[in-house]
Design an enzyme around this catalytic site. Structure first.
Site, mmCIF file in Angstrom:
data_model
loop_
_atom_site.group_PDB
_atom_site.id
_atom_site.type_symbol
_atom_site.label_atom_id
_atom_site.label_comp_id
_atom_site.label_asym_id
_atom_site.label_seq_id
_atom_site.Cartn_x
_atom_site.Cartn_y
_atom_site.Cartn_z
ATOM 1 N N GLY A 185 0.804 -1.327 0.020
ATOM 2 C CA GLY A 185 -0.168 -0.072 -0.067
ATOM 3 C C GLY A 185 0.744 1.398 0.142
ATOM 4 O O GLY A 185 1.977 1.293 0.569
ATOM 5 N N GLU B 201 6.154 -4.654 7.812
ATOM 6 C CA GLU B 201 5.546 -3.334 8.450
ATOM 7 C C GLU B 201 6.059 -2.974 9.651
ATOM 8 O O GLU B 201 6.281 -1.851 10.199
ATOM 9 C CB GLU B 201 4.148 -3.692 8.835
ATOM 10 C CG GLU B 201 3.084 -3.530 7.317
ATOM 11 C CD GLU B 201 3.211 -5.057 6.548
ATOM 12 O OE1 GLU B 201 2.549 -5.039 5.368
ATOM 13 O OE2 GLU B 201 3.844 -6.065 6.957
#
Length: 361
Positions: free
Chosen positions: A65, A141
């Site tokens: 993303g 992440e």
């Protein structure tokens, strides 16, 4: 935005091409908003029997993303723009993943090259993931002050043993052989044959039986051995070291293991955001007993809490902007992160909770 996602119908197959090759096909808000209605329409169109999604450029399926845009908006006055973009982007991305997860027709991802973060969200929730020898699969992440979202709290605990815990905490990269062993990949095909796979799907006799059986027959005809998985070879040590309920105990287990792999793994964890590590482990343990739809709500809460923290902007700076890979985390160490701070990230959002509609089938 209009050219960042290419949509076409070829025969009985809806085809999605992620078309941001210079950005490694990173998924942004506009792309989510274009994809969602297309999938809704194909889901109820009797002429469309399956959907294929792929990435343009030959280097990546989808590198994740576009969290850099979310972080960049934090520079706006009073942070109002950052809050709005964080809310809208994650709502749109999670709704898209949810749409794919509940898609009633074969959804086939041709995963060639880099697939990280949001790229897994566009692929793992579908029925089939065809990977190539160029695959680089990861959930990185914790290196940027976030957590493995896009359903990571649901699918990582369902990988073999503690492999999902290991991947979610360390951001370790996986090969095609690893992806097959994990259960992420359903098929392995040489990169140069992907166009032929798509052509075969378009030309398939979709009226000859159930759509899933037709898709499986086509994909099986192209499947090739991917070799030995390094993760599978290491899985005993992974299970021993990552079974603990606290990150501190994982550290102790790695110290006891004492191998070069264990030492390197702990060195990797030391570079990650301490808050992210503790939040992620709590998320993954929670996800063992909750279904996907429950975890989407939890992860949306986490997305809002974690992107509001300075660690997120610092992680983006260190890894994606300045690329010095020297983030200054706050809190700086695991011992400085309290259980109360971790629990606060999971708190309900009241009127701002994520509520997803039942998708059309």
């Amino acid at each position: 935005m209009s050219d960042d996602v290419l949509l076409e119908t070829r025969g009985a197959v809806g085809v999605v091409t992620l078309n941001r090759p210079k950005a490694l096909n990173a998924l942004d808000l506009g792309m989510c908003r274009k994809l969602q209605p297309a999938l809704d329409a194909w889901a109820v169109d009797p002429a469309v029997k399956a959907v294929v999604i792929r990435g343009a450029g030959g280097r990546a399926f989808c590198a994740g993303g576009d969290v850099r845009a979310v972080a960049a908006s934090a520079g706006s006055a009073a942070g109002e723009e950052q809050e709005r973009l964080s809310r809208e982007f994650f709502r749109a991305e999670y709704a898209l993943n949810h749409r794919i997860h509940h898609f009633g027709k074969p959804f086939i991802a041709l995963v060639d090259g880099i697939c990280m973060g949001g790229g897994l969200g566009l692929s793992i929730h579908g029925a089939y993931r065809v990977v190539t020898e160029k695959l680089v699969l990861a959930m990185p992440e914790t290196a940027i002050g976030l957590f493995p979202d896009i359903g990571g709290g649901w699918f990582l605990p369902r990988f073999p043993g503690e492999a999902g815990t290991y991947l979610g905490l360390t951001g370790a990269r996986c090969s095609a052989a690893d992806a097959l062993w994990l259960g992420y990949a359903t098929h392995h095909v040489e990169s140069v044959r992907l166009d032929a796979v798509l052509d075969a799907l378009v030309g398939a006799q979709w009226g000859s039986g159930a759509a899933s059986a037709v898709a499986e027959k086509v994909l099986a005809d192209f499947h090739a051995d991917a070799g030995t998985s390094a993760l599978a070879v290491q899985h005993g040590a992974i299970d021993r070291c990552f079974a603990a309920e606290r990150v501190d105990d994982i550290q102790q287990a790695l110290e006891l293991e004492g191998t070069p792999w264990a030492q390197e793994t702990w060195a990797t964890l030391l570079r990650m955001c301490p808050m992210s590590l503790k939040v992620t482990l709590h998320q993954l343990r929670m996800g063992r007993t909750r279904d996907y739809d429950e975890m989407v709500t939890v992860e949306y809460r986490l997305s809002q809490a974690m992107t509001a923290r300075q660690d997120f902007r610092e992680g983006i700076r260190a890894v994606l902007v300045d690329k010095d890979n020297k983030p200054r985390w706050h809190p700086a160490t695991l011992s400085d992160v309290t259980d109360a701070e971790v629990e606060a990230c999971f708190a309900p959002l009241g009127a701002d909770e994520l509520v997803l509609p039942v998708p059309p089938r």
